[in-house]
Design a protein around this motif. Structure first.
Motif, PDB file in Angstrom:
ATOM      1  N   TYR A 115       0.842  -1.205   0.000  1.00  0.00           N
ATOM      2  CA  TYR A 115       0.000   0.000   0.000  1.00  0.00           C
ATOM      3  C   TYR A 115       0.875   1.252   0.000  1.00  0.00           C
ATOM      4  O   TYR A 115       0.597   2.215  -0.704  1.00  0.00           O
ATOM      5  N   GLU A 116       1.936   1.215   0.817  1.00  0.00           N
ATOM      6  CA  GLU A 116       2.819   2.381   0.905  1.00  0.00           C
ATOM      7  C   GLU A 116       3.522   2.642  -0.425  1.00  0.00           C
ATOM      8  O   GLU A 116       3.559   3.779  -0.895  1.00  0.00           O
ATOM      9  N   ARG A 117       4.050   1.590  -1.036  1.00  0.00           N
ATOM     10  CA  ARG A 117       4.775   1.765  -2.310  1.00  0.00           C
ATOM     11  C   ARG A 117       3.835   2.201  -3.428  1.00  0.00           C
ATOM     12  O   ARG A 117       4.234   2.929  -4.322  1.00  0.00           O
ATOM     13  N   GLY A 118       2.586   1.734  -3.382  1.00  0.00           N
ATOM     14  CA  GLY A 118       1.614   2.125  -4.404  1.00  0.00           C
ATOM     15  C   GLY A 118       0.900   3.413  -4.077  1.00  0.00           C
ATOM     16  O   GLY A 118       0.031   3.858  -4.819  1.00  0.00           O
ATOM     17  N   ASN A 119       1.239   4.014  -2.923  1.00  0.00           N
ATOM     18  CA  ASN A 119       0.594   5.240  -2.464  1.00  0.00           C
ATOM     19  C   ASN A 119      -0.931   5.087  -2.469  1.00  0.00           C
ATOM     20  O   ASN A 119      -1.655   5.969  -2.913  1.00  0.00           O
ATOM     21  N   GLU A 120      -1.377   3.925  -1.965  1.00  0.00           N
ATOM     22  CA  GLU A 120      -2.806   3.606  -1.929  1.00  0.00           C
ATOM     23  C   GLU A 120      -3.318   3.662  -0.495  1.00  0.00           C
ATOM     24  O   GLU A 120      -2.617   3.257   0.433  1.00  0.00           O
ATOM     25  N   PRO A 121      -4.556   4.116  -0.307  1.00  0.00           N
ATOM     26  CA  PRO A 121      -5.130   4.090   1.045  1.00  0.00           C
ATOM     27  C   PRO A 121      -5.453   2.658   1.452  1.00  0.00           C
ATOM     28  O   PRO A 121      -5.726   1.795   0.605  1.00  0.00           O
ATOM     29  N   LEU A 122      -5.427   2.412   2.743  1.00  0.00           N
ATOM     30  CA  LEU A 122      -5.827   1.100   3.251  1.00  0.00           C
ATOM     31  C   LEU A 122      -7.327   0.928   3.075  1.00  0.00           C
ATOM     32  O   LEU A 122      -8.072   1.908   3.079  1.00  0.00           O
ATOM     33  N   PRO A 123      -7.776  -0.311   2.922  1.00  0.00           N
ATOM     34  CA  PRO A 123      -9.219  -0.537   2.893  1.00  0.00           C
ATOM     35  C   PRO A 123      -9.832  -0.105   4.223  1.00  0.00           C
ATOM     36  O   PRO A 123      -9.140  -0.054   5.245  1.00  0.00           O
ATOM     37  N   ALA A 124     -11.119   0.189   4.204  1.00  0.00           N
ATOM     38  CA  ALA A 124     -11.813   0.625   5.414  1.00  0.00           C
ATOM     39  C   ALA A 124     -13.129  -0.122   5.542  1.00  0.00           C
ATOM     40  O   ALA A 124     -13.746  -0.492   4.536  1.00  0.00           O
ATOM     41  N   ALA A 125     -13.556  -0.340   6.771  1.00  0.00           N
ATOM     42  CA  ALA A 125     -14.838  -1.005   7.012  1.00  0.00           C
ATOM     43  C   ALA A 125     -15.938  -0.276   6.263  1.00  0.00           C
ATOM     44  O   ALA A 125     -15.981   0.954   6.235  1.00  0.00           O
ATOM     45  N   GLY A 126     -16.804  -1.064   5.608  1.00  0.00           N
ATOM     46  CA  GLY A 126     -17.905  -0.514   4.838  1.00  0.00           C
ATOM     47  C   GLY A 126     -17.599  -0.362   3.357  1.00  0.00           C
ATOM     48  O   GLY A 126     -18.507  -0.183   2.550  1.00  0.00           O
ATOM     49  N   GLN A 127     -16.333  -0.429   3.006  1.00  0.00           N
ATOM     50  CA  GLN A 127     -15.925  -0.288   1.599  1.00  0.00           C
ATOM     51  C   GLN A 127     -16.389  -1.493   0.792  1.00  0.00           C
ATOM     52  O   GLN A 127     -16.228  -2.630   1.201  1.00  0.00           O
ATOM     53  N   LEU A 128     -16.976  -1.220  -0.368  1.00  0.00           N
ATOM     54  CA  LEU A 128     -17.394  -2.272  -1.292  1.00  0.00           C
ATOM     55  C   LEU A 128     -16.380  -2.381  -2.423  1.00  0.00           C
ATOM     56  O   LEU A 128     -15.846  -1.375  -2.873  1.00  0.00           O
ATOM     57  N   SER A 129     -16.131  -3.611  -2.869  1.00  0.00           N
ATOM     58  CA  SER A 129     -15.216  -3.860  -3.982  1.00  0.00           C
ATOM     59  C   SER A 129     -15.781  -4.941  -4.872  1.00  0.00           C
ATOM     60  O   SER A 129     -16.546  -5.809  -4.422  1.00  0.00           O
ATOM     61  N   ALA A 130     -15.374  -4.901  -6.138  1.00  0.00           N
ATOM     62  CA  ALA A 130     -15.774  -5.912  -7.112  1.00  0.00           C
ATOM     63  C   ALA A 130     -14.648  -6.939  -7.251  1.00  0.00           C
ATOM     64  O   ALA A 130     -13.531  -6.597  -7.639  1.00  0.00           O
ATOM     65  N   VAL A 131     -14.929  -8.175  -6.911  1.00  0.00           N
ATOM     66  CA  VAL A 131     -13.949  -9.253  -7.037  1.00  0.00           C
ATOM     67  C   VAL A 131     -13.834  -9.629  -8.508  1.00  0.00           C
ATOM     68  O   VAL A 131     -14.837  -9.889  -9.169  1.00  0.00           O
ATOM     69  N   VAL A 132     -12.578  -9.645  -9.010  1.00  0.00           N
ATOM     70  CA  VAL A 132     -12.364 -10.013 -10.412  1.00  0.00           C
ATOM     71  C   VAL A 132     -11.640 -11.349 -10.491  1.00  0.00           C
ATOM     72  O   VAL A 132     -10.835 -11.685  -9.627  1.00  0.00           O
ATOM     73  N   ASP A 133     -11.974 -12.099 -11.543  1.00  0.00           N
ATOM     74  CA  ASP A 133     -11.344 -13.402 -11.736  1.00  0.00           C
ATOM     75  C   ASP A 133     -10.090 -13.257 -12.597  1.00  0.00           C
ATOM     76  O   ASP A 133      -9.656 -12.142 -12.913  1.00  0.00           O
ATOM     77  N   SER A 134      -9.521 -14.377 -13.004  1.00  0.00           N
ATOM     78  CA  SER A 134      -8.283 -14.359 -13.788  1.00  0.00           C
ATOM     79  C   SER A 134      -8.447 -13.747 -15.165  1.00  0.00           C
ATOM     80  O   SER A 134      -7.465 -13.349 -15.798  1.00  0.00           O
ATOM     81  N   GLU A 135      -9.677 -13.669 -15.658  1.00  0.00           N
ATOM     82  CA  GLU A 135      -9.951 -13.041 -16.958  1.00  0.00           C
ATOM     83  C   GLU A 135     -10.396 -11.593 -16.797  1.00  0.00           C
ATOM     84  O   GLU A 135     -10.901 -10.980 -17.728  1.00  0.00           O
ATOM     85  N   ASN A 136     -10.252 -11.069 -15.567  1.00  0.00           N
ATOM     86  CA  ASN A 136     -10.628  -9.699 -15.237  1.00  0.00           C
ATOM     87  C   ASN A 136     -12.135  -9.459 -15.340  1.00  0.00           C
ATOM     88  O   ASN A 136     -12.575  -8.334 -15.552  1.00  0.00           O
ATOM     89  N   ARG A 137     -12.922 -10.524 -15.185  1.00  0.00           N
ATOM     90  CA  ARG A 137     -14.387 -10.390 -15.143  1.00  0.00           C
ATOM     91  C   ARG A 137     -14.821 -10.202 -13.700  1.00  0.00           C
ATOM     92  O   ARG A 137     -14.300 -10.846 -12.794  1.00  0.00           O
TER      93      ARG A 137
END
Length: 142
Positions: free
Chosen positions: A40-62
């Motif tokens: 996260y630090e190297r990518g300058n990305e925020p940490l995930p937070a409770a309540g955050q929704l994300s889309a799970v992608v498979d190996s074909e990026n679906r």
């Protein structure tokens, strides 16, 4: 719920690991995950937070599912507990088993390349983002 509006959640690297991890999420066996704080630090990305929704992608990026983060802790690698290891849904029966598998992954050429450090290794004091989540929606794509 429009899954296309959610940020993607990628588990492991495509094939065969991601196939196994996505299947575990969809079956309900996987409700936690671990990543390196350093990523996260190297990518300058925020940490995930409770309540955050994300889309799970498979190996074909679906997009195959949506998950909601329920808890996030930053802990030393040596302090990852058995419940977290079990809830990763990868079949580990002890923290030692979980750690050995994660060390193999974190010491892999792919992770080292992603971090930009060919000799990267973890130790007891390496900080791990221990994330818990729940499956909120599964598509019929998988």
């Amino acid at each position: 719920m429009n899954l296309d509006d959610l940020p993607p959640a990628e588990f492991g690297f495509p094939r065969p690991l991601r196939v196994r991890l996505v299947a575990a999420i969809l079956s309900g066996a996987k409700t936690s995950t671990s990543s390196l704080l350093l990523g996260y630090e190297r990518g300058n990305e925020p940490l995930p937070a409770a309540g955050q929704l994300s889309a799970v992608v498979d190996s074909e990026n679906r997009t195959v599912a949506a998950i909601e983060v329920t808890a996030v802790r930053v802990v030393r690698l040596a302090d990852v507990d058995l419940q977290h290891a079990l809830d990763e849904g990868e079949g580990d029966e002890s923290v030692a088993q979980w750690r050995a598998g994660h060390e193999r992954f974190w010491h892999s050429a792919e992770v080292r390349a992603e971090l930009g450090d060919d000799s990267f290794t973890v130790n007891d004091d390496t900080l791990v983002v221990a994330e818990r989540f729940r499956l909120v929606h599964a598509t019929d794509v998988f």
